[in-house]
Design a protein around this motif. Structure first.
Motif, short mmCIF file in Angstrom:
data_model
loop_
_atom_site.label_atom_id
_atom_site.label_comp_id
_atom_site.label_asym_id
_atom_site.label_seq_id
_atom_site.Cartn_x
_atom_site.Cartn_y
_atom_site.Cartn_z
N ALA A 312 0.81 -1.22 0.00
CA ALA A 312 0.00 0.00 0.00
C ALA A 312 0.84 1.27 0.00
O ALA A 312 0.32 2.35 -0.30
N GLY A 313 2.13 1.15 0.34
CA GLY A 313 2.99 2.33 0.34
C GLY A 313 2.77 3.20 1.55
O GLY A 313 2.17 2.80 2.55
N PRO A 314 3.22 4.46 1.50
CA PRO A 314 3.12 5.35 2.66
C PRO A 314 1.71 5.87 2.89
O PRO A 314 0.83 5.76 2.02
N TRP A 315 1.50 6.47 4.07
CA TRP A 315 0.20 7.00 4.46
C TRP A 315 -0.35 7.98 3.43
O TRP A 315 -1.52 7.95 3.10
N MET A 316 0.50 8.85 2.89
CA MET A 316 0.00 9.86 1.97
C MET A 316 -0.56 9.25 0.68
O MET A 316 -1.39 9.86 0.01
N ALA A 317 -0.10 8.06 0.32
CA ALA A 317 -0.66 7.38 -0.85
C ALA A 317 -2.14 7.08 -0.64
O ALA A 317 -2.95 7.18 -1.57
N ASP A 318 -2.50 6.71 0.59
CA ASP A 318 -3.91 6.51 0.93
C ASP A 318 -4.64 7.83 1.13
O ASP A 318 -5.74 8.05 0.63
N TYR A 319 -4.01 8.73 1.87
CA TYR A 319 -4.65 9.98 2.25
C TYR A 319 -5.06 10.81 1.03
O TYR A 319 -6.16 11.37 0.98
N THR A 320 -4.17 10.89 0.05
CA THR A 320 -4.48 11.69 -1.14
C THR A 320 -5.58 11.06 -1.99
O THR A 320 -6.19 11.74 -2.83
N LYS A 321 -5.85 9.77 -1.78
CA LYS A 321 -6.94 9.10 -2.48
C LYS A 321 -8.24 9.16 -1.69
O LYS A 321 -9.28 8.64 -2.13
N ASN A 351 0.35 5.93 10.29
CA ASN A 351 -0.93 6.37 9.73
C ASN A 351 -1.43 7.67 10.36
O ASN A 351 -2.62 8.01 10.22
N ASP A 352 -0.56 8.39 11.06
CA ASP A 352 -0.95 9.67 11.68
C ASP A 352 -2.23 9.53 12.51
O ASP A 352 -3.14 10.38 12.42
N ARG A 353 -2.29 8.51 13.35
CA ARG A 353 -3.52 8.33 14.13
C ARG A 353 -3.25 7.54 15.40
O ARG A 353 -2.20 6.90 15.57
N ILE A 354 -4.21 7.61 16.32
CA ILE A 354 -4.25 6.71 17.47
C ILE A 354 -5.52 5.88 17.35
O ILE A 354 -6.52 6.31 16.78
N GLN A 355 -5.46 4.65 17.87
CA GLN A 355 -6.63 3.79 17.92
C GLN A 355 -6.85 3.31 19.35
O GLN A 355 -5.89 3.15 20.12
N VAL A 356 -8.12 3.08 19.68
CA VAL A 356 -8.52 2.69 21.03
C VAL A 356 -9.23 1.34 20.96
O VAL A 356 -10.07 1.11 20.08
N PHE A 357 -8.90 0.46 21.92
CA PHE A 357 -9.48 -0.88 21.97
C PHE A 357 -9.95 -1.17 23.40
O PHE A 357 -9.54 -0.51 24.35
N GLN A 384 -8.59 8.42 16.27
CA GLN A 384 -8.47 9.86 16.07
C GLN A 384 -7.24 10.13 15.22
O GLN A 384 -6.14 9.70 15.56
N LEU A 385 -7.44 10.81 14.10
CA LEU A 385 -6.31 11.24 13.29
C LEU A 385 -5.56 12.35 14.02
O LEU A 385 -6.16 13.18 14.70
N VAL A 386 -4.24 12.36 13.86
CA VAL A 386 -3.38 13.33 14.53
C VAL A 386 -2.58 14.07 13.46
O VAL A 386 -1.68 13.51 12.85
N SER A 387 -2.96 15.32 13.20
CA SER A 387 -2.32 16.12 12.14
C SER A 387 -2.21 15.27 10.87
O SER A 387 -1.12 15.00 10.36
N GLU A 388 -3.36 14.88 10.34
CA GLU A 388 -3.44 13.86 9.29
C GLU A 388 -2.73 14.22 8.00
O GLU A 388 -2.41 13.34 7.20
N HIS A 389 -2.48 15.51 7.76
CA HIS A 389 -1.84 15.94 6.53
C HIS A 389 -0.32 15.82 6.58
O HIS A 389 0.36 16.06 5.59
N THR A 390 0.23 15.47 7.74
CA THR A 390 1.68 15.44 7.92
C THR A 390 2.30 14.32 7.09
O THR A 390 1.82 13.19 7.09
N ASN A 391 3.40 14.64 6.41
CA ASN A 391 3.98 13.72 5.43
C ASN A 391 5.44 13.41 5.72
O ASN A 391 6.21 13.12 4.82
N ILE A 392 5.86 13.51 7.00
CA ILE A 392 7.21 13.09 7.38
C ILE A 392 7.15 12.26 8.65
O ILE A 392 6.57 12.66 9.64
N ILE A 393 7.68 11.10 8.64
CA ILE A 393 7.91 10.14 9.74
C ILE A 393 6.69 9.78 10.57
O ILE A 393 6.79 8.96 11.47
N GLY A 394 5.51 10.33 10.31
CA GLY A 394 4.33 10.04 11.11
C GLY A 394 4.25 10.93 12.33
O GLY A 394 5.22 11.59 12.73
#
Length: 464
Positions: A312-321, A351-357, A384-394
């Motif tokens: 799937a590649g990096p997060w931004m590959a998904d985010y921009t789609k 993925n610039d996010r946190i998940q809760v379980f 919750q996405l955390v600064s979802e547009h960020t494109n360096i190191i997560g």
């Protein structure tokens, strides 16, 4: 290599600042009149505060910790944790010191580089011995009290006699090549991990004298008592990732790959491991035996599809789609924490996010499919996405909870934007921010760890 303390209540007097030496006697009035304290509070306090929510206040303590003995200097901080005694455990990477920082580290007997020059433990040339008056690498693990006084230090190749002494290979103890993640449980056991890949050692030149894991990647966590006596290893030294392994390590424990963080649930004595930089899961094992109990990926999915995640590649590959709900953790799965009400929080940094379980959901960790990310399935609760547009190191690198009874605030560190988000744990909405990008007091550069003591003070560590 910077660690900081943000106090939850304003100190009566602060005497030092990293960029200014102010002429002052012991009279606190001199500091007050100078505007020093006001500037410090303004610079390091909470900003972007919510107008509707209640936001705690903080100010930097620039004098923490106290000076280290023995000309010791810390490398990058791979892990930091405040235990139940309010002791602060720092897990640093001695092998990341540069040749000038490790100026007092002389040649290791018999060790030479490709040109035949004597080298120190990190492989740095030392043909004439030490190169300056300072410094030496501190041991990997350091314990401080709340005032920043060093209580003890042990572990790693920079601690003479530790390898082969308290950490014997024949007992299963292999020190990781890259220190990452420390946790102290309710029984005062000290857990550590490493995140070096196979055929790689962060900060190590080739097979330098201080290379410790020569067999593969850091695919294990280690358990010690608080004095550094080895107790157990979980995992082994794999050549690559396998997010569904259950018994490929020593004594049929699960094989990890570049684990980042861990936490023990005192109610069940289960160890949850953020696994990690190579694997894409949270692993659950018995903290006494190390044996496999379960594992889960994003949204509670099990098994984890490593091949699909890699493709799937990096997060931004998904985010921009427009795909903001990838059904897998992206590397690294960087932290795992448990709140008092049984919720498990995971830093899905890639993925610039946190998940809760929900730890009490019987489906969590068992074979389960939740590709759509539906709440209430497979133990998944929320994200919750955390600064979802960020494109360096997560972004989401570490987190911890406020110390009120409800643990109402969640402190989420962002090592791309160099800040700590204060979130309402009730709805994961932002209440304010703490810290900015920079290298001065109250600023961060490669923020890496966030931990909290019983008084609500926040401790941070960086990998700069």
């Amino acid at each position: 290599m910077i660690q900081r303390k943000f106090t939850a209540t304003l100190p009566a007097m602060i005497l030092t600042l990293t960029t200014l030496l102010m002429a002052a006697d012991t009279d606190t009035g001199v500091l007050k009149k100078s505007g020093f304290l006001e500037r410090l509070i303004k610079k390091s306090g909470v900003y972007n505060a919510s107008r509707t929510g209640r936001t705690p206040g903080f100010v930097i303590d620039p004098a923490w910790p106290q000076p280290l003995p023995n000309n010791w200097l810390l490398g990058q901080i791979g892990g930091l944790y405040v235990d139940e005694h309010d002791h602060v455990w720092v897990y640093n990477r001695p092998r990341t010191l540069t040749t000038d920082e490790a100026g007092l580290e002389g040649p290791v007997a018999g060790a030479k580089d490709a040109e035949g020059q004597p080298v120190n433990g990190m492989g740095q040339p030392r043909p004439y011995g030490p190169v300056s008056d300072c410094c030496k690498a501190a041991p990997s693990v350091l314990e401080f009290d709340a005032d920043g006084k060093l209580l003890q230090a042990w572990g790693g190749p920079s601690d003479p006699g530790f390898l082969g002494g308290k950490c014997k290979a024949e007992a299963g103890c292999i020190w990781p090549n890259s220190e990452h993640g420390i946790y102290v449980d309710h029984n005062d056991n000290v857990w550590i991990s490493g995140n070096s890949a196979a055929a790689s050692a962060r900060g190590v030149v080739g097979q330098a004298p201080w290379t410790t894991n020569k067999d593969g990647g850091d695919g294990f966590v280690l358990k010690f008592d608080r004095n550094g006596n080895f107790k157990m290893r979980i995992g082994g030294t794999p050549k690559g990732p396998n997010s569904n392994d259950t018994h490929g390590g020593i004594h049929e424990t699960p094989l990890l790959y570049q684990a980042a963080d861990m936490v023990v649930d005192p109610a069940t004595n289960r160890l949850y491991i953020a696994d990690g930089y190579g694997n894409r899961r949270v692993l659950i094992v018995d903290a006494e035996t190390g044996k496999y109990i379960g594992h889960f990926g994003a949204y509670g999915n099990n098994p984890v599809d490593d091949a699909a995640a890699k493709a799937a590649g990096p997060w931004m590959a998904d985010y921009t789609k427009g795909n903001k709900k990838p059904a897998f953790f992206r590397n690294p799965v960087h932290c795992v924490k448990i709140s008092n009400d049984g919720k498990i929080y995971v830093c899905d940094r890639g993925n610039d996010r946190i998940q809760v379980f929900d730890k009490n959901d019987p489906a969590l960790g068992k074979p389960c499919r939740n590709p759509g990310g539906d709440a209430g399935k497979c133990g998944f609760v929320a994200e919750q996405l955390v600064s979802e547009h960020t494109n360096i190191i997560g972004t989401a690198v570490s987190m911890n909870f406020s110390t009120d009874k409800a643990q109402s605030c969640l402190y989420v560190g962002d090592n791309a934007n160099q800040t700590i988000y204060i979130l309402s744990r009730n709805n994961l909405q932002e209440l304010g921010r703490l810290g900015r990008n920079g290298r001065n007091a109250g600023e961060f550069h490669y923020l890496h760890q966030v931990s909290v003591d019983s008084k609500g003070n926040i401790y941070t560590a960086e990998v700069d």
